[in-house]
Design an enzyme around this catalytic site. Structure first.
Site, PDB file in Angstrom:
ATOM      1  N   ASP A 121     -62.310 -23.961   6.191  1.00  0.00           N
ATOM      2  CA  ASP A 121     -63.037 -24.971   6.959  1.00  0.00           C
ATOM      3  C   ASP A 121     -64.523 -24.699   6.771  1.00  0.00           C
ATOM      4  OD1 ASP A 121     -63.142 -27.200   8.834  1.00  0.00           O
ATOM      5  OD2 ASP A 121     -63.981 -25.746  10.236  1.00  0.00           O
ATOM      6  N   GLU A 122     -65.147 -25.415   5.938  1.00  0.00           N
ATOM      7  CA  GLU A 122     -66.492 -25.276   5.373  1.00  0.00           C
ATOM      8  C   GLU A 122     -66.346 -24.751   3.948  1.00  0.00           C
ATOM      9  OE1 GLU A 122     -68.868 -26.748   6.585  1.00  0.00           O
ATOM     10  OE2 GLU A 122     -68.272 -26.934   8.678  1.00  0.00           O
ATOM     11  N   GLU A 123     -67.345 -25.015   3.159  1.00  0.00           N
ATOM     12  CA  GLU A 123     -67.281 -24.721   1.730  1.00  0.00           C
ATOM     13  C   GLU A 123     -67.421 -23.223   1.468  1.00  0.00           C
ATOM     14  OE1 GLU A 123     -69.426 -26.134  -2.446  1.00  0.00           O
ATOM     15  OE2 GLU A 123     -70.104 -26.931  -0.514  1.00  0.00           O
ATOM     16  N   THR A 136     -61.865 -28.217   3.856  1.00  0.00           N
ATOM     17  CA  THR A 136     -62.414 -29.320   4.645  1.00  0.00           C
ATOM     18  C   THR A 136     -63.879 -29.023   4.931  1.00  0.00           C
ATOM     19  OG1 THR A 136     -61.685 -28.255   6.712  1.00  0.00           O
ATOM     20  CG2 THR A 136     -60.190 -29.863   5.728  1.00  0.00           C
TER      21      THR A 136
END
Length: 254
Positions: free
Chosen positions: A203-205, A228
């Site tokens: 969740d986050e790059e 995501t």
């Protein structure tokens, strides 16, 4: 006639309420029912999850793709979609409309953010409930009746290290146990080594080396990775993994 009517009305036993208002006991029961319905709704968010088109497409793509990316702007349901899918895999509770990846056995999953605080405030919050209110744990995407145990982390207040989740069960089928662990990118690649997993949710790059290590954790099981995030780093190495040459060319011209 008027006197008789007046006497008749005066002598009628009083019920304590008018015919237009329900008795106090009925009101109490009604309010209790509303409270119970609200409790059930809050403790089973997964049952109420209905994806919009892009979320549904993201889920369905998991039927044939081991690696998936949901890249969109802020507040567009990316983390909610990731949390709902992870809760389904952990519990084995797939809705009738589900067309994505299905695990038939209990799973071991990771969910990760950039920092310990970020992991706590995003994937943990969506999956378990408000980090600061333990009494409300069980109001996230993992249904309250499926949470068997939570093991606390050490370094971040309110952060959970892992959750043991009831998987399946019912009738003559004995329930199993899935395990969800929370990670962060800031710990470095070394902390991502060793485990065999069914899935990793970023969740986050993530940095490319962290993403590659997470994907490696799923190779033995034929598991999945989902990412995501809102694209804040531009055309990064991780984004390029999910784009075709034609898409990259079109974006470059745009």
């Amino acid at each position: 006639m008027k006197r008789s009517a007046a006497v008749s009305v005066a002598s009628k036993p009083s019920s304590g309420h008018s015919s237009k208002n329900p008795p106090i006991s009925a009101k109490t029961e009604y309010l209790a029912l509303l409270a119970e319905l609200d409790r059930r709704r809050r403790s089973n968010q997964l049952a109420a999850y209905k994806p919009y088109r892009r979320q549904a497409e993201f889920h369905a793509a998991g039927a044939i793709n081991r690696e998936r990316l949901f890249m969109a702007g802020n507040q567009l349901g990316k983390t909610r979609a990731g949390g709902a899918e992870w809760a389904m895999h952990l519990t084995g509770r797939y809705p009738a409309w589900w067309q994505g990846k299905v695990f038939d056995t209990p799973v071991r999953l990771w969910a990760a953010g950039v920092t310990g605080e970020g992991t706590r405030d995003n994937p943990q919050r969506v999956l378990v409930g408000p980090p600061q209110q333990q009494a409300a744990w069980g109001t996230g995407m993992i249904p309250a009746d499926a949470i068997r145990q939570t093991i606390m982390g050490r370094n971040v207040p309110g952060a959970i290290d892992s959750v043991v989740v009831r998987h399946g069960g019912g009738g003559d089928v004995q329930a199993g146990e899935s395990v969800l662990s929370f990670k962060s990118f800031e710990k470095g690649r070394e902390k991502w080594q060793g485990e065999t997993l069914h899935g990793v949710w970023f969740d986050e790059e993530p940095p490319l080396d962290i993403y590659s290590e997470g994907l490696t954790r799923t190779n033995a099981t034929g598991g999945i990775t989902i990412v995501t995030f809102t694209p804040l780093l531009g055309m990064s190495d991780v984004v390029l993994l999910f784009l075709s040459a034609g898409e990259v060319e079109r974006m470059g011209k745009g």
